[in-house]
Design an enzyme around this catalytic site. Structure first.
Site, PDB file in Angstrom:
ATOM      1  N   ASP A  31       0.866  -1.184   0.000  1.00  0.00           N
ATOM      2  CA  ASP A  31       0.000   0.000   0.000  1.00  0.00           C
ATOM      3  C   ASP A  31       0.902   1.234   0.000  1.00  0.00           C
ATOM      4  O   ASP A  31       1.876   1.286   0.748  1.00  0.00           O
ATOM      5  CB  ASP A  31      -0.898  -0.013   1.265  1.00  0.00           C
ATOM      6  CG  ASP A  31      -2.089   0.916   1.151  1.00  0.00           C
ATOM      7  OD1 ASP A  31      -1.893   2.103   0.854  1.00  0.00           O
ATOM      8  OD2 ASP A  31      -3.227   0.440   1.375  1.00  0.00           O
ATOM      9  N   PHE A  80      -7.093  -4.452  -3.890  1.00  0.00           N
ATOM     10  CA  PHE A  80      -7.943  -3.322  -3.496  1.00  0.00           C
ATOM     11  C   PHE A  80      -7.366  -1.982  -3.950  1.00  0.00           C
ATOM     12  O   PHE A  80      -8.095  -1.000  -4.006  1.00  0.00           O
ATOM     13  CB  PHE A  80      -8.047  -3.230  -1.963  1.00  0.00           C
ATOM     14  CG  PHE A  80      -8.771  -4.356  -1.295  1.00  0.00           C
ATOM     15  CD1 PHE A  80     -10.144  -4.478  -1.417  1.00  0.00           C
ATOM     16  CD2 PHE A  80      -8.091  -5.291  -0.514  1.00  0.00           C
ATOM     17  CE1 PHE A  80     -10.831  -5.505  -0.777  1.00  0.00           C
ATOM     18  CE2 PHE A  80      -8.755  -6.320   0.121  1.00  0.00           C
ATOM     19  CZ  PHE A  80     -10.123  -6.432  -0.008  1.00  0.00           C
ATOM     20  N   LYS A  84     -10.860   5.976  -5.628  1.00  0.00           N
ATOM     21  CA  LYS A  84     -12.259   5.522  -5.674  1.00  0.00           C
ATOM     22  C   LYS A  84     -13.312   6.617  -5.633  1.00  0.00           C
ATOM     23  O   LYS A  84     -14.493   6.314  -5.468  1.00  0.00           O
ATOM     24  CB  LYS A  84     -12.502   4.550  -4.524  1.00  0.00           C
ATOM     25  CG  LYS A  84     -12.285   5.199  -3.166  1.00  0.00           C
ATOM     26  CD  LYS A  84     -12.914   4.434  -2.030  1.00  0.00           C
ATOM     27  CE  LYS A  84     -12.773   5.171  -0.734  1.00  0.00           C
ATOM     28  NZ  LYS A  84     -13.426   4.555   0.383  1.00  0.00           N
ATOM     29  N   SER A 124     -16.900  -3.033  -8.855  1.00  0.00           N
ATOM     30  CA  SER A 124     -17.906  -2.178  -8.226  1.00  0.00           C
ATOM     31  C   SER A 124     -19.206  -2.274  -8.992  1.00  0.00           C
ATOM     32  O   SER A 124     -19.212  -2.501 -10.206  1.00  0.00           O
ATOM     33  CB  SER A 124     -17.391  -0.736  -8.262  1.00  0.00           C
ATOM     34  OG  SER A 124     -18.429   0.166  -7.965  1.00  0.00           O
ATOM     35  N   TYR A 150     -13.851   6.977 -13.081  1.00  0.00           N
ATOM     36  CA  TYR A 150     -13.664   5.903 -12.091  1.00  0.00           C
ATOM     37  C   TYR A 150     -14.329   4.613 -12.572  1.00  0.00           C
ATOM     38  O   TYR A 150     -13.729   3.537 -12.553  1.00  0.00           O
ATOM     39  CB  TYR A 150     -14.242   6.331 -10.737  1.00  0.00           C
ATOM     40  CG  TYR A 150     -14.376   5.198  -9.741  1.00  0.00           C
ATOM     41  CD1 TYR A 150     -13.247   4.626  -9.160  1.00  0.00           C
ATOM     42  CD2 TYR A 150     -15.627   4.680  -9.406  1.00  0.00           C
ATOM     43  CE1 TYR A 150     -13.373   3.571  -8.263  1.00  0.00           C
ATOM     44  CE2 TYR A 150     -15.751   3.632  -8.511  1.00  0.00           C
ATOM     45  CZ  TYR A 150     -14.622   3.077  -7.940  1.00  0.00           C
ATOM     46  OH  TYR A 150     -14.750   2.028  -7.063  1.00  0.00           O
ATOM     47  N   LYS A 154     -12.830   0.594 -13.707  1.00  0.00           N
ATOM     48  CA  LYS A 154     -13.275  -0.740 -13.252  1.00  0.00           C
ATOM     49  C   LYS A 154     -13.718  -1.585 -14.452  1.00  0.00           C
ATOM     50  O   LYS A 154     -13.387  -2.773 -14.560  1.00  0.00           O
ATOM     51  CB  LYS A 154     -14.428  -0.604 -12.251  1.00  0.00           C
ATOM     52  CG  LYS A 154     -14.048   0.065 -10.931  1.00  0.00           C
ATOM     53  CD  LYS A 154     -13.028  -0.735 -10.147  1.00  0.00           C
ATOM     54  CE  LYS A 154     -12.658  -0.083  -8.834  1.00  0.00           C
ATOM     55  NZ  LYS A 154     -11.496  -0.693  -8.167  1.00  0.00           N
ATOM     56  N   PHE A 179     -21.448  -3.561  -3.832  1.00  0.00           N
ATOM     57  CA  PHE A 179     -22.496  -2.545  -3.860  1.00  0.00           C
ATOM     58  C   PHE A 179     -22.072  -1.406  -2.912  1.00  0.00           C
ATOM     59  O   PHE A 179     -21.044  -0.801  -3.148  1.00  0.00           O
ATOM     60  CB  PHE A 179     -23.872  -3.193  -3.661  1.00  0.00           C
ATOM     61  CG  PHE A 179     -24.305  -3.776  -5.007  1.00  0.00           C
ATOM     62  CD1 PHE A 179     -23.630  -4.872  -5.562  1.00  0.00           C
ATOM     63  CD2 PHE A 179     -25.275  -3.164  -5.771  1.00  0.00           C
ATOM     64  CE1 PHE A 179     -23.944  -5.338  -6.846  1.00  0.00           C
ATOM     65  CE2 PHE A 179     -25.604  -3.632  -7.043  1.00  0.00           C
ATOM     66  CZ  PHE A 179     -24.931  -4.714  -7.579  1.00  0.00           C
TER      67      PHE A 179
END
Ligand code: NAD
Ligand code: UFG
Length: 340
Positions: A31, A80, A84, A124, A150, A154, A179
């Site tokens: 990270d 991850f 976002k 997502s 964004y 994805k 969700f």
């Protein structure tokens, strides 16, 4: 399993570290801490008695990714790491394409060189765009569309993974379409800690309740929904984290690339979530109704049956649990991890 968890210091990542530890997995986190702090992993240790190894580095930095993969053998990756914020992505599209798309391409390239082929991706519900009400609840076969940069990151990354899996049968990709993740670990030690003024509903609510913000504006009460406010599929972050662990147990059995919704299947309106929160806190939440927020869908919720069939997973926690735990986290940590 030994897991490489990119973005593991973040909101969903830290909760997934706890769930992975509970299932007996070992976790290494990569990270760059651009939207998180190492404190979250110290808190993971307080909950689970184990601290993931943290490598502070960027997924787009090939030398870093290579050295991580050279240093240890990993069984699978949960990815991850990414930016976002939908609104920010409209203002800074290049940063989103660079960070999310280019970064993930570097990661995937190094993984194939190191022959790590089991990959769980944070996708997502945004890939369903602004869904046609006729397609609710959304199945994984619903039409896909990008309504923001964004969302495009994805959607494109899903496409990259679909075509890589089609070309090389050694890959196993799970595209987990989340969700609306909300809530926090029941200990109140880890939770969502957005920087600046929150864009999302639940952190806005909790910051109003703790006195950091004056009042909530509910964006629109003239939608074609039962109470006029938008409906979403809020999912407790611990259910989501457990969903990742259930998915990992099956990743190698499922060939190619598989998209799976992680939601509860329940449509909850903004007004209903506010009422649940008021019940959890035991006092009214200052709020008013304002105009619609541009781009919002009236309603968006999942058909989660594929996750049940493939992983044996269903969400267990309801909106009251989500509100209680979000409030427990925020009231114990009014300034998030800052000040810890
Ligand atoms: P978060 O910002 O809390 O976590 C993301 C983590 O990734 C952060 O710790 C950040 O520092 C790290 N990161 C970002 N770019 C990086 C890079 N280039 N290299 C290394 N680390 C990097 O967000 P979250 O809510 O935990 O979301 C995790 C993932 O789930 C994201 O990919 C997000 O798009 C996706 N997702 C989130 C939601 C949501 O509402 N929270 C919904 C659907 C999908
Ligand atoms: N809302 C308010 N007031 C606020 C904030 C939000 O009324 O201050 C409303 C919104 O209008 C919407 C609902 O609360 O009706 C939920 O809004 P969020 O911003 O919390 O969540 P979204 O459903 O808009 O978006 C989330 C993620 C996106 C993701 C999308 C689909 O933030 O990243 O779900 O998965 F793309």
């Amino acid at each position: 399993m030994h897991l490489l968890v990119t973005g593991g210091a973040g909101y969903i990542g830290s909760h997934t570290c706890v769930a992975a530890h509970a299932a007996g997995h070992t976790v290494t986190v990569l990270d760059n801490l651009c939207n998180s702090s190492a404190e979250s992993l110290a808190r993971v240790e307080r909950i689970s008695g184990r601290r993931p190894r943290l490598i502070v580095g960027d997924i787009a930095d090939r030398a870093v990714v290579r050295s991580v993969l050279d240093s240890e053998k990993f069984d699978a990756v949960i990815h991850f790491a990414g930016l976002k914020a939908v609104g920010e992505s409209v203002a800074k599209p290049w940063e989103y394409y660079q960070n999310n798309v280019a970064g993930t391409l570097v990661l995937l390239d190094e993984l194939r060189r190191h022959e790590v082929f089991d990959f769980v991706f944070s996708s997502s519900a945004t890939v369903y765009g602004n869904p046609d009400p006729a397609n609710l609840p959304l199945r994984e076969t619903a039409p896909l569309a990008a309504v923001s940069p964004y969302g495009a990151t994805k959607l494109w990354l899903e496409e990259v993974m679909r075509s890589m899996a089609a070309a090389d049968p050694r890959w196993h990709f799970l595209l987990l379409r989340y969700f609306n993740p909300v809530g926090a670990h029941e200990s109140g030690l880890i939770g969502e800690d957005p920087s600046g003024i929150p864009n999302n509903l639940m952190p806005y609510i909790t910051q109003v309740a703790v006195g950091r913000l004056k009042e909530l504006t509910i964006f629109g009460n003239d939608y074609p929904t039962p109470d006029g406010t938008c409906q979403r599929d809020y999912i407790h972050v611990c259910d989501l984290a457990e969903g990742h662990v259930a998915a990992l147990a099956k990743v190698r059995e499922l060939p190619g690339c598989t998209a799976v919704n992680l939601g509860t299947g329940n449509a909850v309106s903004v007004a209903q979530l506010v009422a649940s929160f008021e019940k959890a806190v035991g006092r009214p939440l200052p709020h008013r109704y304002g105009p619609r927020r541009p781009g919002d869908a009236a309603a968006c919720w999942a058909d989660p049956s594929k996750a049940r069939e493939l992983f044996g997973w269903t969400a267990k926690r309801n909106a009251d649990d989500m509100c209680r735990d979000a409030w427990n986290w925020q009231s114990r940590n009014p300034n998030g991890y800052r000040g810890a």
